[in-house]
Design an enzyme around this catalytic site. Sequence first.
Site, PDB file in Angstrom:
ATOM      1  N   CYS A  78      20.178 104.772 120.948  1.00 42.60           N
ATOM      2  CA  CYS A  78      19.937 104.040 122.196  1.00 42.60           C
ATOM      3  C   CYS A  78      19.006 102.841 121.989  1.00 42.60           C
ATOM      4  O   CYS A  78      18.902 101.987 122.870  1.00 42.60           O
ATOM      5  CB  CYS A  78      19.357 104.964 123.253  1.00 42.60           C
ATOM      6  SG  CYS A  78      20.410 106.376 123.587  1.00 42.60           S
ATOM      7  N   HIS A 133      15.984 100.371 128.506  1.00 45.26           N
ATOM      8  CA  HIS A 133      17.109 101.275 128.262  1.00 45.26           C
ATOM      9  C   HIS A 133      17.311 102.159 129.494  1.00 45.26           C
ATOM     10  O   HIS A 133      16.351 102.688 130.062  1.00 45.26           O
ATOM     11  CB  HIS A 133      16.800 102.139 127.025  1.00 45.26           C
ATOM     12  CG  HIS A 133      17.784 103.233 126.801  1.00 45.26           C
ATOM     13  ND1 HIS A 133      19.144 103.038 126.881  1.00 45.26           N
ATOM     14  CD2 HIS A 133      17.609 104.554 126.492  1.00 45.26           C
ATOM     15  CE1 HIS A 133      19.762 104.182 126.640  1.00 45.26           C
ATOM     16  NE2 HIS A 133      18.857 105.121 126.411  1.00 45.26           N
ATOM     17  N   ASN A 173      23.702 106.765 131.013  1.00 43.89           N
ATOM     18  CA  ASN A 173      23.124 106.299 129.750  1.00 43.89           C
ATOM     19  C   ASN A 173      24.253 105.874 128.810  1.00 43.89           C
ATOM     20  O   ASN A 173      24.989 106.713 128.300  1.00 43.89           O
ATOM     21  CB  ASN A 173      22.297 107.432 129.143  1.00 43.89           C
ATOM     22  CG  ASN A 173      21.652 107.071 127.831  1.00 43.89           C
ATOM     23  OD1 ASN A 173      21.970 106.047 127.233  1.00 43.89           O
ATOM     24  ND2 ASN A 173      20.754 107.909 127.367  1.00 43.89           N
TER      25      ASN A 173
HETATM   26  O1  UT7 Z   1      18.679 107.871 125.308  1.00 42.43           O
HETATM   27  C1  UT7 Z   1      18.054 109.070 124.958  1.00 42.43           C
HETATM   28  C2  UT7 Z   1      18.885 110.196 125.535  1.00 42.43           C
HETATM   29  N1  UT7 Z   1      18.266 111.263 126.192  1.00 42.43           N
HETATM   30  C3  UT7 Z   1      17.478 111.195 127.289  1.00 42.43           C
HETATM   31  O2  UT7 Z   1      17.081 110.174 127.757  1.00 42.43           O
HETATM   32  C4  UT7 Z   1      17.144 112.500 127.929  1.00 42.43           C
HETATM   33  C5  UT7 Z   1      15.744 112.599 128.458  1.00 42.43           C
HETATM   34  N2  UT7 Z   1      15.603 113.799 129.281  1.00 42.43           N
HETATM   35  C6  UT7 Z   1      15.954 113.810 130.585  1.00 42.43           C
HETATM   36  O3  UT7 Z   1      16.399 112.811 131.124  1.00 42.43           O
HETATM   37  C7  UT7 Z   1      15.729 115.086 131.347  1.00 42.43           C
HETATM   38  O4  UT7 Z   1      15.012 115.986 130.542  1.00 42.43           O
HETATM   39  C8  UT7 Z   1      17.030 115.756 131.857  1.00 42.43           C
HETATM   40  C9  UT7 Z   1      17.666 114.921 132.953  1.00 42.43           C
HETATM   41  C10 UT7 Z   1      18.019 115.947 130.716  1.00 42.43           C
HETATM   42  C11 UT7 Z   1      16.727 117.131 132.441  1.00 42.43           C
HETATM   43  O5  UT7 Z   1      15.806 117.007 133.506  1.00 42.43           O
HETATM   44  P1  UT7 Z   1      14.507 117.919 133.582  1.00 42.43           P
HETATM   45  O6  UT7 Z   1      13.814 117.570 134.823  1.00 42.43           O
HETATM   46  O7  UT7 Z   1      13.770 117.741 132.275  1.00 42.43           O
HETATM   47  O8  UT7 Z   1      15.134 119.335 133.697  1.00 42.43           O
HETATM   48  P2  UT7 Z   1      14.953 120.599 132.727  1.00 42.43           P
HETATM   49  O9  UT7 Z   1      15.709 120.370 131.458  1.00 42.43           O
HETATM   50  O10 UT7 Z   1      13.503 120.922 132.632  1.00 42.43           O
HETATM   51  O11 UT7 Z   1      15.674 121.709 133.555  1.00 42.43           O
HETATM   52  C12 UT7 Z   1      15.208 122.124 134.831  1.00 42.43           C
HETATM   53  C13 UT7 Z   1      16.222 123.091 135.390  1.00 42.43           C
HETATM   54  C14 UT7 Z   1      16.647 124.171 134.415  1.00 42.43           C
HETATM   55  O12 UT7 Z   1      16.834 125.363 135.156  1.00 42.43           O
HETATM   56  P3  UT7 Z   1      15.703 126.524 135.140  1.00 42.43           P
HETATM   57  O13 UT7 Z   1      15.565 126.901 133.698  1.00 42.43           O
HETATM   58  O14 UT7 Z   1      14.485 125.865 135.694  1.00 42.43           O
HETATM   59  O15 UT7 Z   1      16.294 127.561 136.006  1.00 42.43           O
HETATM   60  C15 UT7 Z   1      17.978 123.702 133.924  1.00 42.43           C
HETATM   61  O16 UT7 Z   1      18.811 124.752 133.525  1.00 42.43           O
HETATM   62  O17 UT7 Z   1      17.419 122.374 135.743  1.00 42.43           O
HETATM   63  C16 UT7 Z   1      18.532 123.032 135.144  1.00 42.43           C
HETATM   64  N3  UT7 Z   1      19.543 122.019 134.861  1.00 42.43           N
HETATM   65  C17 UT7 Z   1      20.472 121.657 135.757  1.00 42.43           C
HETATM   66  N4  UT7 Z   1      20.722 122.047 137.012  1.00 42.43           N
HETATM   67  C18 UT7 Z   1      21.732 121.464 137.665  1.00 42.43           C
HETATM   68  C19 UT7 Z   1      19.724 121.321 133.722  1.00 42.43           C
HETATM   69  N5  UT7 Z   1      20.773 120.480 133.861  1.00 42.43           N
HETATM   70  C20 UT7 Z   1      21.236 120.669 135.120  1.00 42.43           C
HETATM   71  C21 UT7 Z   1      22.302 120.118 135.853  1.00 42.43           C
HETATM   72  N6  UT7 Z   1      22.504 120.526 137.122  1.00 42.43           N
HETATM   73  N7  UT7 Z   1      23.098 119.155 135.340  1.00 42.43           N
END
Ligand code: UT7
Length: 325
Positions: free
Chosen positions: A112, A252, A282
């Site tokens: 990225c 980005h 993204n």
């Molecule tokens: O260019 C580089 C590429 N990568 C990135 O930029 C990624 C950077 N990271 C992020 O943008 C965020 O970490 C995410 C958007 C991927 C995830 O958001 P978050 O606020 O960090 O969520 P989390 O991973 O801490 O998950 C929170 C909850 C979890 O459930 P529990 O364990 O709290 O019950 C996940 O299982 O949200 C759940 N979850 C979802 N729920 C509904 C994860 N993905 C989803 C989803 N829909 N798509």
Amino acid sequence: MRAVVKGIGHSVPSGVLTNKDLESMVSTTDEWIIQRTGIHERRVATAEETASTFAIESSQRALASAGLTGADIDMVIVATVTGDRIFPATACLVQDAIGAKHAGAFDVGAACAGFIYACSVATAMLESGQCKRALVVGVDVLTKTLDYTDRSTCILFGDGGGAVVLEAQEGTDRGVLKSLLLSDGAGAKHIGMDLGGSLHPVCKPHEGVTPYLYMAGAEVYRFAVNAMGDACVKLLELAGMTSSDIDLFVPHQANLRIIDSAAERLKLPDEKVFINVGKYGNTSGGSIPIGLSEAVEQGRLKPGMLVMTVGFGAGLVWGSNLIRW
Ligand code: UT7
């Protein structure tokens, strides 16, 4: 000698995948995706569309906006981690398609942050006199690498690319003024794709190796929030400028919350921050040149303005460019 932007263009697939579409594919909701990422929809390539499709189209648009043809280009650099093939370089496909008969061509793999890296490399080549006009493309088709049963990754990414023509010019205050490139390979495990490399060649049995992109979202998020702001602050310091000198910030587009935190760190008002993550998700290497190109189209980026770009991604890598447009 300066590397001045002569032309720009972008290209994205016409296929749209909305959050509502994803609701019927994985256990997610439109509301969750918008709240956590700011993404409403993303563009998805067809089976026939590849990285070179968008690289070539955006290059042709950049050349047209510069009033040039492929014959005027002597270096083609494509930033991508989803090139048409492992080799040859996608840059060679672009070189051939645009008729850049006397150009060198190579790919840059910085995920990225690829466009940031490629612009910096091109600038050094132009400033040193190694070439006169470089075509720099950022493109990715990460949707081809996604597991559409994994809600933690499949909601984030979209496809597309953008290109700029950089020209060596003397006696101007325009151009790529300064760049900062950084990396931390200790974080290599947090985001990547294993299958198909020399560690796990596709022609060998690969038990236990996922064929899909994997990502530790929370780790990447924590890294990104610090890295984006740090890179910008450091680059401004190196350039002897402050964030009040910035006319437009084109970060980005990975997650609206990450963009907001970087903008907040730089104390930039909303009107100086370019955001299109809502409609594209993204697009990895495509994200910054698509943003710059749309900013030009919308009249938000004009000659003479100071634009700051910043990106982060798999590697881990991150970096920033300061450009007088
Ligand atoms: O260019 C580089 C590429 N990568 C990135 O930029 C990624 C950077 N990271 C992020 O943008 C965020 O970490 C995410 C958007 C991927 C995830 O958001 P978050 O606020 O960090 O969520 P989390 O991973 O801490 O998950 C929170 C909850 C979890 O459930 P529990 O364990 O709290 O019950 C996940 O299982 O949200 C759940 N979850 C979802 N729920 C509904 C994860 N993905 C989803 C989803 N829909 N798509």
